[in-house]
Design a protein around this motif. Structure first.
Motif, PDB file in Angstrom:
ATOM      1  N   MET A  80       1.661   3.019  -4.339  1.00 53.57           N
ATOM      2  CA  MET A  80       2.237   2.899  -2.987  1.00 53.57           C
ATOM      3  C   MET A  80       3.177   1.695  -2.914  1.00 53.57           C
ATOM      4  O   MET A  80       4.298   1.787  -2.411  1.00 53.57           O
ATOM      5  N   LEU A  81       2.719   0.569  -3.455  1.00 50.13           N
ATOM      6  CA  LEU A  81       3.530  -0.652  -3.445  1.00 50.13           C
ATOM      7  C   LEU A  81       4.769  -0.497  -4.324  1.00 50.13           C
ATOM      8  O   LEU A  81       5.857  -0.933  -3.955  1.00 50.13           O
ATOM      9  N   GLU A  82       4.592   0.135  -5.474  1.00 51.54           N
ATOM     10  CA  GLU A  82       5.724   0.346  -6.385  1.00 51.54           C
ATOM     11  C   GLU A  82       6.799   1.226  -5.773  1.00 51.54           C
ATOM     12  O   GLU A  82       7.999   1.048  -6.038  1.00 51.54           O
ATOM     13  N   ASN A  83       6.368   2.177  -4.937  1.00 50.21           N
ATOM     14  CA  ASN A  83       7.316   3.107  -4.300  1.00 50.21           C
ATOM     15  C   ASN A  83       7.935   2.547  -3.018  1.00 50.21           C
ATOM     16  O   ASN A  83       8.648   3.259  -2.304  1.00 50.21           O
ATOM     17  N   GLY A  84       7.633   1.285  -2.711  1.00 52.87           N
ATOM     18  CA  GLY A  84       8.267   0.641  -1.556  1.00 52.87           C
ATOM     19  C   GLY A  84       7.679   1.026  -0.222  1.00 52.87           C
ATOM     20  O   GLY A  84       8.313   0.823   0.819  1.00 52.87           O
ATOM     21  N   CYS A  85       6.441   1.579  -0.231  1.00 50.90           N
ATOM     22  CA  CYS A  85       5.800   1.958   1.037  1.00 50.90           C
ATOM     23  C   CYS A  85       4.862   0.830   1.470  1.00 50.90           C
ATOM     24  O   CYS A  85       4.001   0.395   0.702  1.00 50.90           O
ATOM     25  N   PHE A  86       5.001   0.359   2.692  1.00 55.04           N
ATOM     26  CA  PHE A  86       4.193  -0.754   3.183  1.00 55.04           C
ATOM     27  C   PHE A  86       2.788  -0.277   3.543  1.00 55.04           C
ATOM     28  O   PHE A  86       2.631   0.601   4.402  1.00 55.04           O
ATOM     29  N   PRO A  87       1.749  -0.855   2.917  1.00 56.22           N
ATOM     30  CA  PRO A  87       0.389  -0.545   3.378  1.00 56.22           C
ATOM     31  C   PRO A  87       0.175  -1.174   4.749  1.00 56.22           C
ATOM     32  O   PRO A  87       0.876  -2.122   5.124  1.00 56.22           O
ATOM     33  N   ASN A  88      -0.781  -0.652   5.487  1.00 49.87           N
ATOM     34  CA  ASN A  88      -1.088  -1.228   6.792  1.00 49.87           C
ATOM     35  C   ASN A  88      -2.548  -1.665   6.852  1.00 49.87           C
ATOM     36  O   ASN A  88      -3.276  -1.596   5.846  1.00 49.87           O
ATOM     37  N   LYS A  89      -2.953  -2.110   7.996  1.00 53.84           N
ATOM     38  CA  LYS A  89      -4.322  -2.614   8.176  1.00 53.84           C
ATOM     39  C   LYS A  89      -5.352  -1.568   7.759  1.00 53.84           C
ATOM     40  O   LYS A  89      -6.358  -1.882   7.113  1.00 53.84           O
ATOM     41  N   THR A  90      -5.087  -0.300   8.108  1.00 57.87           N
ATOM     42  CA  THR A  90      -6.012   0.792   7.787  1.00 57.87           C
ATOM     43  C   THR A  90      -6.198   0.933   6.277  1.00 57.87           C
ATOM     44  O   THR A  90      -7.306   1.171   5.791  1.00 57.87           O
ATOM     45  N   THR A  91      -5.112   0.791   5.523  1.00 60.74           N
ATOM     46  CA  THR A  91      -5.175   0.900   4.055  1.00 60.74           C
ATOM     47  C   THR A  91      -6.217  -0.055   3.487  1.00 60.74           C
ATOM     48  O   THR A  91      -7.084   0.333   2.693  1.00 60.74           O
ATOM     49  N   PHE A  92      -6.157  -1.330   3.906  1.00 56.15           N
ATOM     50  CA  PHE A  92      -7.055  -2.342   3.356  1.00 56.15           C
ATOM     51  C   PHE A  92      -8.479  -2.191   3.882  1.00 56.15           C
ATOM     52  O   PHE A  92      -9.443  -2.438   3.150  1.00 56.15           O
ATOM     53  N   LEU A  93      -8.623  -1.778   5.141  1.00 54.52           N
ATOM     54  CA  LEU A  93      -9.976  -1.546   5.674  1.00 54.52           C
ATOM     55  C   LEU A  93     -10.689  -0.464   4.870  1.00 54.52           C
ATOM     56  O   LEU A  93     -11.887  -0.578   4.563  1.00 54.52           O
ATOM     57  N   ILE A  94      -9.938   0.623   4.533  1.00 54.80           N
ATOM     58  CA  ILE A  94     -10.523   1.717   3.733  1.00 54.80           C
ATOM     59  C   ILE A  94     -10.961   1.190   2.367  1.00 54.80           C
ATOM     60  O   ILE A  94     -12.081   1.455   1.904  1.00 54.80           O
ATOM     61  N   LEU A  95     -10.085   0.422   1.713  1.00 54.72           N
ATOM     62  CA  LEU A  95     -10.400  -0.086   0.373  1.00 54.72           C
ATOM     63  C   LEU A  95     -11.532  -1.107   0.403  1.00 54.72           C
ATOM     64  O   LEU A  95     -12.430  -1.086  -0.464  1.00 54.72           O
ATOM     65  N   PHE A  96     -11.525  -2.010   1.372  1.00 59.30           N
ATOM     66  CA  PHE A  96     -12.599  -3.020   1.468  1.00 59.30           C
ATOM     67  C   PHE A  96     -13.953  -2.342   1.664  1.00 59.30           C
ATOM     68  O   PHE A  96     -14.949  -2.725   1.054  1.00 59.30           O
TER      69      PHE A  96
END
Length: 563
Positions: free
Chosen positions: A489-505
């Motif tokens: 996602m980061l390599e493709n230039g797409c910005f993660p959001n708060k939801t992305t990190f909450l899911i991973l945490f």
């Protein structure tokens, strides 16, 4: 002094000076008339531009060689109009116009060629060359005889672009082109002002129509004034106009009454609305479908659905056919009341009468049916729409896919998607809805295949697409693969959001690998794609673990370009 005297004599009425009806005179105005017109026109001088456009602004569009090939050897105005009209590229259309006038032997522009290019440019909102061409047209030698239709089109197109001041300016300058302003261009201008919610200016121009512009309002003009007053929520003044219109030698018509009825309905005063309806009937005007629909809409918005149904029954008794708006009002009301069966029946009736419902209405009916656990009926509705040549769009498809997936029928949802794809292009929203449903049901392999199909067809995933895939992987216990998706996602230039990190945490915590959360954050910070909400989340998460994470956090802050 003369202007001041005229203002003193002006009648105190809603219609103002326009109340004094006199026939339009096409004879030359007297010097006194010229003086009055000149003085009074200054009321609207603020709309005239501080700068004038010239032909010099068009230089960038001139070409030495023909802008298209083959260029016709013999060129007549009618042929050029056709070339301009058919040209999709706006810049090329202007180049064709300019090259013909400057470089084609023996060719001279006329009113029709100017009209065609000015209409095309203004419709495309290319207003700078429009202004330059108008200046060129005004100064043409020999003078080109113009018609009012050109200016009516410009008034409309400027108005649609929200540039009502330019519409007023064009209206004021119509006489500069030796064209007499008529009630047609005046009515067009009033409609533009209403579209742009300049209701006060509508009233002002109406009152001064005769004095400033030598235009006698007709019933359409009066109806526009009534509409402006109603939209301004001054329905009482609009109602007074009913009494003043006959003094102008005009008769209020069905539109006049329906507009006032709509004004009362908009403020929820149904009793006053019914009174206007009664007066309309007493004056010999039979309500049409629009009149009844306005009344029904008022009752529906107040939650008085039984009374709205009675109005529809009365409408049918009077043999007035409901239109698509009528059906839309009632179906939306039934959906709001969660009356799924009645909404479905009325929707079927609408289709049987060959009315085409809009996407929003279809989605509401499907939603209310599915919420009532009638997913099969929603699917039947979809098939009936296809049978009636009512082509569903991405919004409708996404709605039905959402409910099929929620009902556990992912395979059916995929079949529906495949059928739709044969004749249409699925949107990102449609892909996201189906991928989300697949991930929710744990069908990650199918979700991956659809993802690949989406990327292959140049439909770029967004944060929602990545999030649902990461969440699906985490739920399956494959957090490591979820982190890999974040990296992609980061390599493709797409910005993660708060939801992305909450899911991973959450996934890391459940898999006993919470210490890897620092690595996930470090990866995101190093990429520079961290917004304010994500930083707040990181600080809250690690604030209580400073003994373990303080050094790493300082390093992340140092590396980040955000802080």
């Amino acid at each position: 002094m003369l202007t001041k005297a005229l203002r003193i004599l002006k009648p105190r009425s809603i219609l103002g000076a326009s109340l004094h009806r006199r026939p339009l005179s096409f004879s030359s105005p007297s010097p006194a008339d010229d003086a009055v017109a000149h003085v009074n026109s200054t009321r609207f001088q603020s709309f005239l531009p501080s700068r004038l456009f010239s032909a010099a602004a068009l230089q960038q569009y001139f070409t030495e060689k023909p802008p298209i090939k083959p260029w016709p050897k013999r060129l007549f105005p009618k042929r050029l109009v056709s070339m301009i009209t058919q040209q999709q590229n706006i810049d090329l259309a202007l180049q064709i116009f300019l090259y013909a006038g400057k470089s084609h032997p023996g060719f001279t522009h006329n009113y029709d060629t100017y009209h065609s290019i000015l209409f095309k440019l203004s419709r495309a909102r290319a207003f700078d060359p429009v202004e330059s061409l108008l200046s060129e047209l005004r100064n043409s030698h020999p003078p080109i005889k113009c018609g009012e239709n050109l200016f009516i089109d410009l008034l409309r197109n400027y108005g649609l672009a929200g540039r009502f001041e330019s519409s007023v300016r064009i209206f004021l300058r119509i006489p500069d082109y030796n064209v007499r302003r008529s009630v047609r261009s005046f009515n067009t201008l009033l409609n533009v002002l209403i579209q742009n919610r300049r209701f006060d200016l509508v009233h002002s121009m109406f009152k001064n129509s005769k004095e400033c512009f030598d235009i006698t309002p007709n019933i359409f003009t009066c109806n526009l004034l009534v509409k402006a007053l109603c939209k301004k929520n001054d329905v009482e003044s609009a109602y007074k106009v009913l009494d003043e219109i006959p003094e102008m030698g005009l008769v209020p018509n069905l539109v006049t009454y329906t507009t006032i009825l709509g004004g009362y309905v908009a403020r929820g005063d149904m009793e006053a609305g019914e009174k206007v309806l009664g007066e309309m009937l007493d004056r010999g005007w039979d309500p049409d479908a629009t009149t009844y629909t306005v009344l029904m809409d008022g009752y529906c918005k107040l939650g008085r659905f039984s009374e709205a149904a009675k109005v529809m029954d009365e409408m049918e008794r009077n043999e007035i056919e409901p239109n698509e708006v009528t059906y839309g009002v009632m179906i939306r009301a039934l959906c709001k009341e969660r009356k799924a069966g009645e909404a479905r029946n009325m929707f079927h009736e609408m289709l049987e009468r060959s009315f085409m419902p809009d996407s929003s209405l279809c989605c509401k009916v499907i939603d209310v049916l599915c919420e009532d656990r009638k997913v099969d009926e929603a699917c039947n509705l979809w098939r009936k729409m296809l049978k009636n040549n009512c082509m569903p769009d991405n919004a409708l498809l996404s709605t039905l896919i959402h409910w099929l997936c929620k009902d556990g029928r992912v395979t059916e949802a995929r079949k529906l998607f495949d059928e739709f794809e044969k004749g249409s292009i699925p949107s990102l929203m449609t892909y996201n809805t189906l991928i989300s449903g697949m991930c929710e049901k744990g069908e990650l392999t199918e979700a991956g295949r659809l993802w690949d199909d989406m990327v292959e067809k140049k439909c770029k995933p967004n944060a929602f697409t990545y999030n649902v895939l990461i969440e699906g992987l985490c739920k399956k216990g494959n957090v490591k693969e979820g982190v890999r998706v974040l990296e992609e996602m980061l390599e493709n230039g797409c910005f993660p959001n708060k939801t992305t990190f909450l899911i991973l945490f959450e996934g890391l915590q459940e898999s006993g690998k919470e210490e890897d959360a620092i690595k996930v954050v470090s990866m995101a910070v190093t990429s520079g794609k961290v917004d304010k909400e994500c930083w707040e989340l990181f600080l809250r998460k690690f604030a209580g673990e400073l003994d373990k994470g303080e050094v790493v956090l300082k390093e992340m802050l140092h590396e980040s370009s955000v802080f």
